[in-house]
Scaffold this motif. Structure first.
Motif, PDB file in Angstrom:
ATOM      1  N   VAL A  83       0.830  -1.219   0.000  1.00 31.93           N
ATOM      2  CA  VAL A  83       0.000   0.000   0.000  1.00 31.93           C
ATOM      3  C   VAL A  83       0.864   1.269   0.000  1.00 31.93           C
ATOM      4  N   ASP A  84       0.357   2.285  -0.696  1.00 34.07           N
ATOM      5  CA  ASP A  84       0.950   3.632  -0.666  1.00 34.07           C
ATOM      6  C   ASP A  84       0.161   4.522   0.293  1.00 34.07           C
ATOM      7  N   GLY A  85      -1.092   4.143   0.535  1.00 30.97           N
ATOM      8  CA  GLY A  85      -1.946   4.941   1.414  1.00 30.97           C
ATOM      9  C   GLY A  85      -2.845   4.041   2.216  1.00 30.97           C
ATOM     10  N   CYS A  86      -3.218   4.505   3.413  1.00 34.98           N
ATOM     11  CA  CYS A  86      -4.144   3.725   4.240  1.00 34.98           C
ATOM     12  C   CYS A  86      -5.066   4.695   4.968  1.00 34.98           C
ATOM     13  N   VAL A  87      -6.358   4.463   4.839  1.00 32.29           N
ATOM     14  CA  VAL A  87      -7.341   5.301   5.527  1.00 32.29           C
ATOM     15  C   VAL A  87      -8.035   4.433   6.570  1.00 32.29           C
ATOM     16  N   ASN A  88      -7.771   4.728   7.835  1.00 29.84           N
ATOM     17  CA  ASN A  88      -8.360   3.960   8.928  1.00 29.84           C
ATOM     18  C   ASN A  88      -9.700   4.585   9.298  1.00 29.84           C
ATOM     19  N   ASN A  89     -10.739   4.043   8.655  1.00 34.51           N
ATOM     20  CA  ASN A  89     -12.054   4.670   8.715  1.00 34.51           C
ATOM     21  C   ASN A  89     -13.115   3.810   9.402  1.00 34.51           C
ATOM     22  N   PHE A 127      -4.811   1.015  15.226  1.00 32.50           N
ATOM     23  CA  PHE A 127      -3.436   0.608  15.555  1.00 32.50           C
ATOM     24  C   PHE A 127      -2.994  -0.558  14.654  1.00 32.50           C
ATOM     25  N   LEU A 128      -3.837  -1.591  14.568  1.00 28.39           N
ATOM     26  CA  LEU A 128      -3.445  -2.793  13.818  1.00 28.39           C
ATOM     27  C   LEU A 128      -3.272  -2.504  12.326  1.00 28.39           C
ATOM     28  N   CYS A 129      -4.238  -1.799  11.744  1.00 26.60           N
ATOM     29  CA  CYS A 129      -4.157  -1.519  10.290  1.00 26.60           C
ATOM     30  C   CYS A 129      -3.051  -0.504  10.002  1.00 26.60           C
ATOM     31  N   GLY A 130      -2.896   0.484  10.885  1.00 23.45           N
ATOM     32  CA  GLY A 130      -1.825   1.468  10.691  1.00 23.45           C
ATOM     33  C   GLY A 130      -0.462   0.799  10.762  1.00 23.45           C
TER      34      GLY A 130
END
Ligand code: NAP
Length: 253
Positions: A83-89, A127-130
């Motif tokens: 991934v280049d980006g992650c949105v924790n939504n 926390f986990l996805c980040g």
């Protein structure tokens, strides 16, 4: 970051704000990894985006489950790219007063289960996805952008002990990761929506929705794309990190 051809993961991407964010970034040419817990909802979202010519892929997961998160992010790297980006939504509510008092007697208390459910999804999930996203960004050497969706409620809100604590925590993660991860080319940001029209707010009583709208300086709930615009700003602006964009029609709670 120019998001064209960048792989961007969005948790809770099958519904509400996550879907609107996918739509906006997808129209800008991003390759979207939608992560959500309901496979059917994911399939429907991917189809609806594909019809618009958006490059979207579904990855089922439970953001609160470490193994599930590790496997889903590994699948993204295998099927697409790191991934280049992650949105924790992804987020939930389970509102209750800390104490419900009747005639001076404590009649009800927020349960530990209600506290834990919201903390697990809204804070531990971030926390986990980040952590997974940042690991891929460091390993790829490409850096990236991580955005956490907080809330106007992070300031403290009646009936939301669990949710307000999680949303304040989410922004603390944004600030901490900005400091820790800048050296690897990773920027962070938070978006703090006010009250926005989504399935989450649709679950509120109509009289409550009207009351809230009357208290917002702009006198209406926001649209999901207003929040997607705030997100796109964070991706675009290469000198933005560790800060919060508030998009709430001017409301203070
Ligand atoms: P939504 O329409 O309910 O969408 C949330 C999505 O996250 C749903 O698809 C939901 O799946 C998914 N999800 C929930 N728990 C999950 C889990 N454990 N693992 C994976 N996916 C999970 O809500 P929304 O209004 O778009 O909210 C999106 C984010 O914005 C949330 O973090 C929310 O706290 C925040 N926010 C919203 C507002 C607002 O006014 N709408 C205001 C401030 C902040 P299910 O449908 O299966 O539950």
């Amino acid at each position: 970051m120019n998001v064209t051809n960048k792989v961007i993961a969005i948790t809770g991407g099958a519904s509400g704000l996550g879907y609107a964010m996918a739509e906006r970034l997808g129209k800008q040419g991003a390759i979207l990894a939608l992560l959500d817990r309901n496979t059917l909802a994911l399939d429907e979202a991917v189809s609806a985006l594909s019809v618009q010519g958006i490059n979207a892929h579904g990855f089922p997961l439970d953001v609160a489950n470490e193994q599930s998160v590790i496997e889903a992010f590994s699948d993204i790297a295998d099927r697409l790219e790191p991934v280049d980006g992650c949105v924790n939504n992804a987020g939930i509510t389970d509102d209750a007063l800390l104490l419900k008092v009747k005639d001076g007697v404590v009649a009800k208390r927020m349960s530990l289960e209600a506290w834990q459910r919201v903390i697990d999804v809204n804070l531990t999930g971030v926390f986990l996805c980040g952590r997974e996203a940042a690991s891929q960004m460091v390993a790829s050497g490409k850096g990236g952008v991580i955005v956490n969706i907080s809330s106007i409620s992070r300031a403290g809100n009646m009936g939301q002990t669990n949710y307000a604590a999680a949303k304040a925590g989410v922004h603390a993660l944004t600030v901490t990761w900005a400091k820790e991860l800048a050296q690897y080319g990773i920027r962070t940001g938070s978006v703090a929506p006010g009250f926005i029209v989504t399935p989450m707010t649709a679950a509120m009583r109509p009289d409550m929705q009207e009351k809230i709208a009357s208290e917002i300086p702009l006198k209406q709930l926001g649209e999901a794309d207003n929040i997607a615009q705030s997100l796109a700003f964070i991706f675009e602006n290469d000198y933005f990190t560790g800060r919060i964009v508030e998009c709430d029609g001017g409301l203070r709670i």
